[in-house]
Structures are given as C-alpha cells and as structure tokens.
Design a protein around this motif. Structure first.
Motif, short mmCIF file in Angstrom:
data_model
loop_
_atom_site.label_atom_id
_atom_site.label_comp_id
_atom_site.label_asym_id
_atom_site.label_seq_id
_atom_site.Cartn_x
_atom_site.Cartn_y
_atom_site.Cartn_z
N ASP A 11 -1.59 14.46 1.86
CA ASP A 11 -1.61 12.99 2.11
C ASP A 11 -3.43 12.44 2.05
O ASP A 11 -3.51 11.65 2.68
CB ASP A 11 -1.40 13.23 3.94
N VAL A 12 -3.97 13.22 0.57
CA VAL A 12 -4.94 12.39 0.45
C VAL A 12 -4.70 12.30 -0.99
O VAL A 12 -4.46 12.88 -1.90
CB VAL A 12 -5.89 13.70 0.82
N ALA A 13 -5.51 11.03 -1.58
CA ALA A 13 -5.85 10.19 -2.45
C ALA A 13 -7.11 10.44 -2.89
O ALA A 13 -7.93 9.83 -2.37
CB ALA A 13 -4.43 10.01 -3.37
N VAL A 14 -7.25 10.67 -4.19
CA VAL A 14 -8.34 10.27 -4.84
C VAL A 14 -8.27 8.86 -5.90
O VAL A 14 -8.03 9.91 -7.01
CB VAL A 14 -9.73 11.92 -4.97
N CYS A 15 -9.42 7.84 -5.98
CA CYS A 15 -9.17 7.29 -6.63
C CYS A 15 -9.82 7.01 -7.72
O CYS A 15 -11.30 6.22 -7.17
CB CYS A 15 -8.33 6.39 -6.63
N ALA A 16 -10.05 7.20 -8.71
CA ALA A 16 -11.50 6.61 -9.79
C ALA A 16 -11.09 5.76 -10.53
O ALA A 16 -9.92 5.54 -11.70
CB ALA A 16 -12.00 7.78 -10.04
N TYR A 17 -11.91 4.60 -11.09
CA TYR A 17 -11.74 3.62 -11.83
C TYR A 17 -13.05 3.05 -12.10
O TYR A 17 -13.87 3.34 -11.47
CB TYR A 17 -10.64 2.76 -11.45
N ALA A 18 -12.42 1.98 -13.22
CA ALA A 18 -13.99 1.52 -13.89
C ALA A 18 -13.62 -0.56 -13.28
O ALA A 18 -11.90 -0.50 -12.36
CB ALA A 18 -13.60 0.35 -15.28
N TRP A 19 -14.39 -0.79 -12.46
CA TRP A 19 -14.01 -2.82 -11.68
C TRP A 19 -15.33 -3.21 -12.19
O TRP A 19 -16.43 -3.08 -13.05
CB TRP A 19 -14.31 -2.54 -9.92
N SER A 20 -15.46 -4.87 -12.24
CA SER A 20 -16.34 -5.89 -12.70
C SER A 20 -15.04 -6.97 -12.17
O SER A 20 -14.68 -7.35 -11.19
CB SER A 20 -15.86 -6.32 -14.14
N GLU B 77 4.37 6.10 8.34
CA GLU B 77 5.01 4.46 7.69
C GLU B 77 4.49 5.21 6.25
O GLU B 77 5.11 3.95 5.83
CB GLU B 77 3.98 3.68 8.10
N GLY B 78 4.20 5.79 5.83
CA GLY B 78 3.81 6.15 4.00
C GLY B 78 2.88 4.83 3.56
O GLY B 78 2.78 5.17 2.16
N LEU B 79 2.15 4.69 4.41
CA LEU B 79 1.24 4.05 3.79
C LEU B 79 -0.19 4.60 3.16
O LEU B 79 -0.01 4.93 4.51
CB LEU B 79 1.48 2.47 4.07
N TRP B 80 -0.98 3.95 2.43
CA TRP B 80 -2.36 4.79 2.17
C TRP B 80 -3.34 3.33 3.13
O TRP B 80 -3.25 1.94 2.84
CB TRP B 80 -2.41 4.18 0.75
N ARG B 81 -4.60 4.62 3.76
CA ARG B 81 -5.98 3.56 4.01
C ARG B 81 -7.07 4.34 3.21
O ARG B 81 -6.71 5.37 3.01
CB ARG B 81 -5.42 4.06 5.87
N HIS B 82 -7.92 3.32 3.79
CA HIS B 82 -8.74 3.49 2.55
C HIS B 82 -9.75 4.13 3.73
O HIS B 82 -10.02 3.93 4.94
CB HIS B 82 -9.74 2.58 2.24
N GLN B 83 -10.22 5.80 3.57
CA GLN B 83 -10.63 6.81 4.25
C GLN B 83 -12.94 6.79 3.72
O GLN B 83 -13.64 6.48 4.70
CB GLN B 83 -11.09 8.07 3.76
N ALA B 84 -12.81 6.32 2.46
CA ALA B 84 -14.50 6.15 1.83
C ALA B 84 -14.17 5.29 0.70
O ALA B 84 -12.89 5.86 -0.02
CB ALA B 84 -14.55 7.60 2.02
N THR C 46 0.37 -1.13 0.49
CA THR C 46 -0.30 -0.20 0.42
C THR C 46 0.53 1.40 -0.31
O THR C 46 0.52 2.21 0.51
CB THR C 46 -0.92 0.18 1.13
N THR C 47 1.64 1.31 -0.71
CA THR C 47 2.90 2.64 -0.87
C THR C 47 2.39 3.59 -1.67
O THR C 47 3.32 4.09 -1.89
CB THR C 47 4.49 1.70 -0.85
N THR C 48 1.22 3.54 -2.17
CA THR C 48 1.10 3.73 -3.62
C THR C 48 -0.18 4.05 -3.67
O THR C 48 -0.93 3.03 -3.38
CB THR C 48 1.61 3.86 -5.34
N PRO C 49 -0.89 4.95 -3.84
CA PRO C 49 -3.05 4.73 -3.87
C PRO C 49 -3.41 3.77 -4.67
O PRO C 49 -4.36 2.96 -3.62
CB PRO C 49 -3.16 6.11 -4.02
#
Length: 131
Positions: free
Chosen positions: A81-90, A116-123, A7-10
């Motif tokens: 320290d916040v990232a928004v990721c948009a993507y398609a899923w199936s 730790e430099g690790l990304w955690r899910h907020q939403a 989890t070192t990148t979003p």
C-alpha cells in the motif's frame, strides 16, 4: 472529475496533484494529501503537514498562473500500500507578474487507502535541474 476518481494508480495521483496546482483547485489538492504530508525542495525549503502546504498553495495560486506543465520518465515502485514515484517535470507561467520556467526531478511517496483503493500523497521532493 473529482480527485478521487483520478487517483486509482500512483501515477494518476501524481498527475492529479500537478493538474490541481495548475488549475488552482485547492479542494482537489486537499483530498490528495495526507494530514502528515511532508514536502521539501520546492519554493519553501520544507513543509510539514497538509494545512501548511495548502496555505502555501493558496498564496501561490493567488499570485501565479501556470501556463503549462509536463511530467515524463515515470518510474513507479509499489510496495503493498506504499508507492514511490520518480519522474521528470517542467512547468512555466508567471508569478507576481514575472515569467518563470522550471525543470526538475521529483520523487513522491504515496499511500493507498485500503478502504477506497485511492492513492494519497505522503511526501514530495523536488530537485531543480539546469536547462
């Protein structure tokens, strides 16, 4: 491999979340979620808090097998320290003995733990799309 090492990148954190659900790895999922996690648009209209989403995930993995999942078309926007990721899923598999196949769009908000430099899910938000 632990959730922390993946989890070192979003984008890696998002992929690890989906891999954890597919594998039924609730311990990894727990590491990925912040205490005040929010989810909307999934099988349950809205989920508030890590404990609630883990309880729902526990019920889901007890009755389901995710045979495949795919993520594509990532767009990541980092704001410190916040990232928004948009993507398609199936994903496809079986739930309670019945096959399912779902497609959609998702948006995840992640927060980087500065220690730790690790990304955690907020939403997490999903929308179904017609196939």
């Amino acid at each position: 491999m632990s959730a922390a090492t993946e989890t070192t990148t979003p984008e890696a954190a998002v992929r690890r979340w989906w891999d954890s659900m597919r594998a039924g790895d609730l311990a990894a999922l727990e590491q990925l979620l912040l205490d005040d996690y929010i989810s909307s648009g999934g099988p349950v209209a809205r989920t508030l808090g890590r404990d609630e989403v883990l309880a729902q995930a526990r019920e889901f993995v007890a009755a389901a097998t995710i045979e495949s999942h795919a993520l594509s078309d990532f767009a990541v926007r980092r704001h410190g320290d916040v990232a928004v990721c948009a993507y398609a899923w199936s994903e496809s598999g079986t739930h309670a003995g019945r096959p399912f196949a779902l497609d959609g769009l998702a948006t995840d908000v992640l927060v980087r733990d500065p220690r730790e430099g690790l990304w955690r899910h907020q939403a997490h938000h999903t929308s179904m799309v017609a196939t």
